[in-house]
Design a protein around this motif. Sequence first.
Motif, short mmCIF file in Angstrom:
data_model
loop_
_atom_site.label_atom_id
_atom_site.label_comp_id
_atom_site.label_asym_id
_atom_site.label_seq_id
_atom_site.Cartn_x
_atom_site.Cartn_y
_atom_site.Cartn_z
N MET A 1 55.48 39.13 26.09
CA MET A 1 54.69 39.26 27.30
C MET A 1 53.46 40.15 27.06
SD MET A 1 56.06 40.26 30.99
CE MET A 1 55.01 40.66 32.31
N ALA A 2 53.63 41.22 26.29
CA ALA A 2 52.51 42.12 26.03
C ALA A 2 51.42 41.42 25.23
CB ALA A 2 52.99 43.37 25.30
N ALA A 3 51.80 40.59 24.27
CA ALA A 3 50.81 39.88 23.47
C ALA A 3 50.02 38.90 24.32
CB ALA A 3 51.50 39.14 22.33
N GLN A 4 50.67 38.31 25.30
CA GLN A 4 49.99 37.36 26.18
C GLN A 4 48.88 38.04 26.98
OE1 GLN A 4 52.58 35.31 28.90
NE2 GLN A 4 50.95 34.06 29.72
N ALA A 5 49.07 39.31 27.32
CA ALA A 5 48.06 40.04 28.07
C ALA A 5 46.75 40.14 27.30
CB ALA A 5 48.58 41.43 28.41
N PHE A 6 46.81 40.12 25.97
CA PHE A 6 45.61 40.22 25.16
C PHE A 6 44.99 38.87 24.83
CE2 PHE A 6 47.77 44.24 24.35
CZ PHE A 6 46.73 45.12 24.62
N SER A 7 45.73 37.80 25.01
CA SER A 7 45.22 36.48 24.65
C SER A 7 44.86 35.62 25.86
CB SER A 7 46.24 35.73 23.79
OG SER A 7 47.45 35.54 24.51
N GLU A 8 45.39 35.95 27.01
CA GLU A 8 45.11 35.16 28.22
C GLU A 8 43.73 35.51 28.76
OE1 GLU A 8 47.04 34.47 32.64
OE2 GLU A 8 48.20 35.47 31.10
N GLN A 9 42.95 34.49 29.07
CA GLN A 9 41.60 34.72 29.58
C GLN A 9 41.63 34.82 31.11
OE1 GLN A 9 38.90 31.76 28.16
NE2 GLN A 9 38.76 32.67 26.14
N ALA A 10 40.85 35.75 31.62
CA ALA A 10 40.71 35.88 33.07
C ALA A 10 39.70 34.84 33.54
CB ALA A 10 40.22 37.28 33.42
N PRO A 11 39.91 34.25 34.71
CA PRO A 11 38.97 33.24 35.20
C PRO A 11 37.59 33.83 35.53
CG PRO A 11 40.67 33.68 36.84
CD PRO A 11 41.05 34.42 35.58
N ALA A 12 37.57 35.10 35.95
CA ALA A 12 36.30 35.77 36.26
C ALA A 12 36.50 37.27 36.16
CB ALA A 12 35.84 35.40 37.67
N ALA A 13 35.45 37.95 35.78
CA ALA A 13 35.51 39.41 35.71
C ALA A 13 35.41 39.97 37.12
CB ALA A 13 34.38 39.94 34.84
N ALA A 14 36.39 40.74 37.55
CA ALA A 14 36.42 41.27 38.92
C ALA A 14 35.20 42.13 39.21
CB ALA A 14 37.71 42.05 39.15
N TRP A 15 34.71 42.88 38.22
CA TRP A 15 33.57 43.76 38.48
C TRP A 15 32.30 43.00 38.83
CZ3 TRP A 15 29.37 43.10 35.36
CH2 TRP A 15 29.57 42.53 34.12
N LYS A 16 32.28 41.70 38.55
CA LYS A 16 31.09 40.91 38.89
C LYS A 16 31.07 40.52 40.37
CE LYS A 16 30.05 38.86 34.42
NZ LYS A 16 29.79 37.61 33.70
N THR A 17 32.23 40.47 41.00
CA THR A 17 32.31 40.00 42.38
C THR A 17 32.86 41.03 43.36
OG1 THR A 17 34.50 39.05 41.96
CG2 THR A 17 32.59 37.60 41.63
N LYS A 18 33.44 42.09 42.87
CA LYS A 18 34.04 43.09 43.75
C LYS A 18 33.39 44.45 43.50
CE LYS A 18 38.48 40.78 43.97
NZ LYS A 18 38.18 40.02 45.14
N PRO A 19 33.22 45.24 44.56
CA PRO A 19 32.66 46.58 44.36
C PRO A 19 33.61 47.43 43.52
CG PRO A 19 33.41 46.31 46.62
CD PRO A 19 33.57 44.98 45.94
N SER A 20 33.04 48.34 42.75
CA SER A 20 33.86 49.20 41.90
C SER A 20 33.25 50.58 41.80
CB SER A 20 34.05 48.58 40.52
OG SER A 20 32.81 48.28 39.93
N TRP A 21 34.09 51.55 41.50
CA TRP A 21 33.69 52.95 41.42
C TRP A 21 34.13 53.52 40.09
CZ3 TRP A 21 34.46 50.26 45.64
CH2 TRP A 21 33.67 50.50 46.75
#
Length: 77
Positions: A1-21
Motif C-alpha cells: 500500500m505504501a508503494a502505491q502512494a508513490f506511484s499513483e497519479q493524482a488527477p489534479a494538484a489541489a493547490w491549483k484549485t483550492k486555497p492554501s496557507w
Amino acid sequence: MAAQAFSEQAPAAAWKTKPSWGLVASADHTINPDVECFGYQRAGMTTIEVDSSHLVMLAHPKRVAELIHEAVRATTR
C-alpha cells in the motif's frame, strides 16, 4: 500500500484549485526558508513568516493555531 502512494497519479494538484496557507520558519536550518518561500509563492499560497527554528509548532503553537483558524475562517464563508 505504501508503494502505491508513490506511484499513483493524482488527477489534479489541489493547490491549483483550492486555497492554501503556509508558514515559514525564518530561522529554520533544516528547510531553507528562502526555498520554502519561493515554493509557497509559486503555488500562490497565503504565507506568513515566523522567527522560529524548524519546530515552529512547538516554539510558537499559538501562531500556528492562529494560522489554522485564519484558513478555516477564510474557507467557510
